[in-house]
Design a protein around this motif. Structure first.
Motif, PDB file in Angstrom:
ATOM      1  N   GLU A  49       0.853  -1.192   0.000  1.00 46.37           N
ATOM      2  CA  GLU A  49       0.000   0.000   0.000  1.00 46.37           C
ATOM      3  C   GLU A  49       0.885   1.237   0.000  1.00 46.37           C
ATOM      4  OE1 GLU A  49      -3.777  -1.638   2.639  1.00 46.37           O
ATOM      5  OE2 GLU A  49      -2.312  -0.338   3.603  1.00 46.37           O
ATOM      6  N   ALA A  50       0.445   2.261  -0.727  1.00 48.94           N
ATOM      7  CA  ALA A  50       1.155   3.545  -0.767  1.00 48.94           C
ATOM      8  C   ALA A  50       0.149   4.627  -1.112  1.00 48.94           C
ATOM      9  CB  ALA A  50       2.266   3.509  -1.806  1.00 48.94           C
ATOM     10  N   GLU A  51       0.575   5.889  -0.980  1.00 46.89           N
ATOM     11  CA  GLU A  51      -0.308   6.990  -1.358  1.00 46.89           C
ATOM     12  C   GLU A  51      -0.643   6.884  -2.836  1.00 46.89           C
ATOM     13  OE1 GLU A  51       0.701  10.962  -0.217  1.00 46.89           O
ATOM     14  OE2 GLU A  51       1.382  10.306   1.745  1.00 46.89           O
ATOM     15  N   ALA A  52      -1.841   7.303  -3.194  1.00 45.49           N
ATOM     16  CA  ALA A  52      -2.290   7.237  -4.588  1.00 45.49           C
ATOM     17  C   ALA A  52      -1.310   7.963  -5.497  1.00 45.49           C
ATOM     18  CB  ALA A  52      -3.688   7.837  -4.722  1.00 45.49           C
ATOM     19  N   GLY A  53      -0.928   7.309  -6.582  1.00 45.09           N
ATOM     20  CA  GLY A  53      -0.012   7.880  -7.558  1.00 45.09           C
ATOM     21  C   GLY A  53       1.444   7.513  -7.352  1.00 45.09           C
ATOM     22  N   ALA A  54       1.804   7.067  -6.157  1.00 45.22           N
ATOM     23  CA  ALA A  54       3.206   6.764  -5.866  1.00 45.22           C
ATOM     24  C   ALA A  54       3.724   5.597  -6.690  1.00 45.22           C
ATOM     25  CB  ALA A  54       3.383   6.480  -4.378  1.00 45.22           C
ATOM     26  N   MET A  55       2.928   4.561  -6.836  1.00 44.87           N
ATOM     27  CA  MET A  55       3.407   3.363  -7.528  1.00 44.87           C
ATOM     28  C   MET A  55       3.664   3.615  -9.013  1.00 44.87           C
ATOM     29  SD  MET A  55       1.405   0.300  -5.648  1.00 44.87           S
ATOM     30  CE  MET A  55       1.542   0.107  -3.872  1.00 44.87           C
ATOM     31  N   THR A  56       2.907   4.508  -9.612  1.00 46.45           N
ATOM     32  CA  THR A  56       3.159   4.882 -11.007  1.00 46.45           C
ATOM     33  C   THR A  56       4.532   5.531 -11.114  1.00 46.45           C
ATOM     34  OG1 THR A  56       0.812   5.201 -11.412  1.00 46.45           O
ATOM     35  CG2 THR A  56       2.325   6.256 -12.957  1.00 46.45           C
ATOM     36  N   GLY A  57       4.859   6.385 -10.164  1.00 44.49           N
ATOM     37  CA  GLY A  57       6.163   7.041 -10.147  1.00 44.49           C
ATOM     38  C   GLY A  57       7.315   6.075  -9.959  1.00 44.49           C
ATOM     39  N   TRP A  58       7.077   4.971  -9.280  1.00 45.87           N
ATOM     40  CA  TRP A  58       8.120   3.958  -9.063  1.00 45.87           C
ATOM     41  C   TRP A  58       8.224   2.993 -10.238  1.00 45.87           C
ATOM     42  CZ3 TRP A  58       5.567   2.410  -3.821  1.00 45.87           C
ATOM     43  CH2 TRP A  58       5.731   3.449  -2.905  1.00 45.87           C
ATOM     44  N   GLY A  59       7.280   3.055 -11.171  1.00 45.59           N
ATOM     45  CA  GLY A  59       7.278   2.128 -12.298  1.00 45.59           C
ATOM     46  C   GLY A  59       6.709   0.764 -11.938  1.00 45.59           C
ATOM     47  N   LEU A  60       5.945   0.697 -10.863  1.00 49.11           N
ATOM     48  CA  LEU A  60       5.368  -0.570 -10.415  1.00 49.11           C
ATOM     49  C   LEU A  60       4.159  -0.900 -11.263  1.00 49.11           C
ATOM     50  CD1 LEU A  60       6.210  -2.404  -8.051  1.00 49.11           C
ATOM     51  CD2 LEU A  60       4.290  -1.493  -6.803  1.00 49.11           C
ATOM     52  N   ARG A  61       4.215  -2.026 -11.979  1.00 45.77           N
ATOM     53  CA  ARG A  61       3.120  -2.471 -12.842  1.00 45.77           C
ATOM     54  C   ARG A  61       3.131  -3.992 -12.870  1.00 45.77           C
ATOM     55  NH1 ARG A  61       6.777   0.286 -15.960  1.00 45.77           N
ATOM     56  NH2 ARG A  61       5.330   2.010 -16.148  1.00 45.77           N
ATOM     57  N   PRO A  62       2.056  -4.607 -13.339  1.00 41.28           N
ATOM     58  CA  PRO A  62       2.018  -6.071 -13.389  1.00 41.28           C
ATOM     59  C   PRO A  62       3.235  -6.634 -14.122  1.00 41.28           C
ATOM     60  CG  PRO A  62      -0.158  -5.206 -13.806  1.00 41.28           C
ATOM     61  CD  PRO A  62       0.778  -4.027 -13.778  1.00 41.28           C
ATOM     62  N   GLY A  63       3.815  -7.675 -13.533  1.00 41.86           N
ATOM     63  CA  GLY A  63       5.005  -8.306 -14.092  1.00 41.86           C
ATOM     64  C   GLY A  63       6.291  -7.832 -13.443  1.00 41.86           C
ATOM     65  N   ALA A  64       6.283  -6.635 -12.857  1.00 40.56           N
ATOM     66  CA  ALA A  64       7.478  -6.137 -12.172  1.00 40.56           C
ATOM     67  C   ALA A  64       7.715  -6.981 -10.922  1.00 40.56           C
ATOM     68  CB  ALA A  64       7.307  -4.673 -11.796  1.00 40.56           C
TER      69      ALA A  64
END
Length: 124
Positions: A101-116
């Motif tokens: 879990e993280a603040e909304a939008g943070a995971m996009t900034g980290w490049g976290l996506r399915p398969g990573a």
């Protein structure tokens, strides 16, 4: 399956190719029943991310902020990433063993996506 203890650490995000996608992210590890139950409830923000383990689903009832949720399998590969507003119930993922879990939008900034894949380095 890896067992962690409640505490802190670092999260490293890797692409499918193994390339590191972002600098290490501060991480809170919630492995006990009590810590997983509390999660991010009552907080206005989170510094980095929180790992809930074991877990296959989450909810955002009584949360004050929208969050990004990443479902991880037993090898810490991302199955799915969702943004959840407060007051929602996320359906459990069958293969999920851990949840980030993280603040909304943070995971996009980290490049976290399915398969990573992610790595967790607990702080001693």
């Amino acid at each position: 399956m890896r067992r962690w203890r409640d505490g802190r650490g670092r999260l490293i995000v890797r692409a499918v190719s193994g390339e590191v996608l972002a600098p290490p992210v501060p991480l809170e590890i919630s492995a006990s029943y009590r810590a997983r139950t509390k999660g991010l409830l009552g907080r206005d923000s989170v510094d980095g991310a929180m790992l809930l383990s074991p877990a296959s689903g989450v909810h955002t009832f009584r949360m004050r902020m929208p969050i990004d949720v990443a479902y991880l399998d037993r090898r810490l590969t991302v199955i799915a990433v969702r943004t959840m507003p407060p007051g929602r119930l996320g359906l459990p993922r069958l293969r999920a063993r851990h949840v980030l879990e993280a603040e909304a939008g943070a995971m996009t900034g980290w490049g976290l996506r399915p398969g990573a894949r992610v790595e967790v380095e607990p702080t001693p």
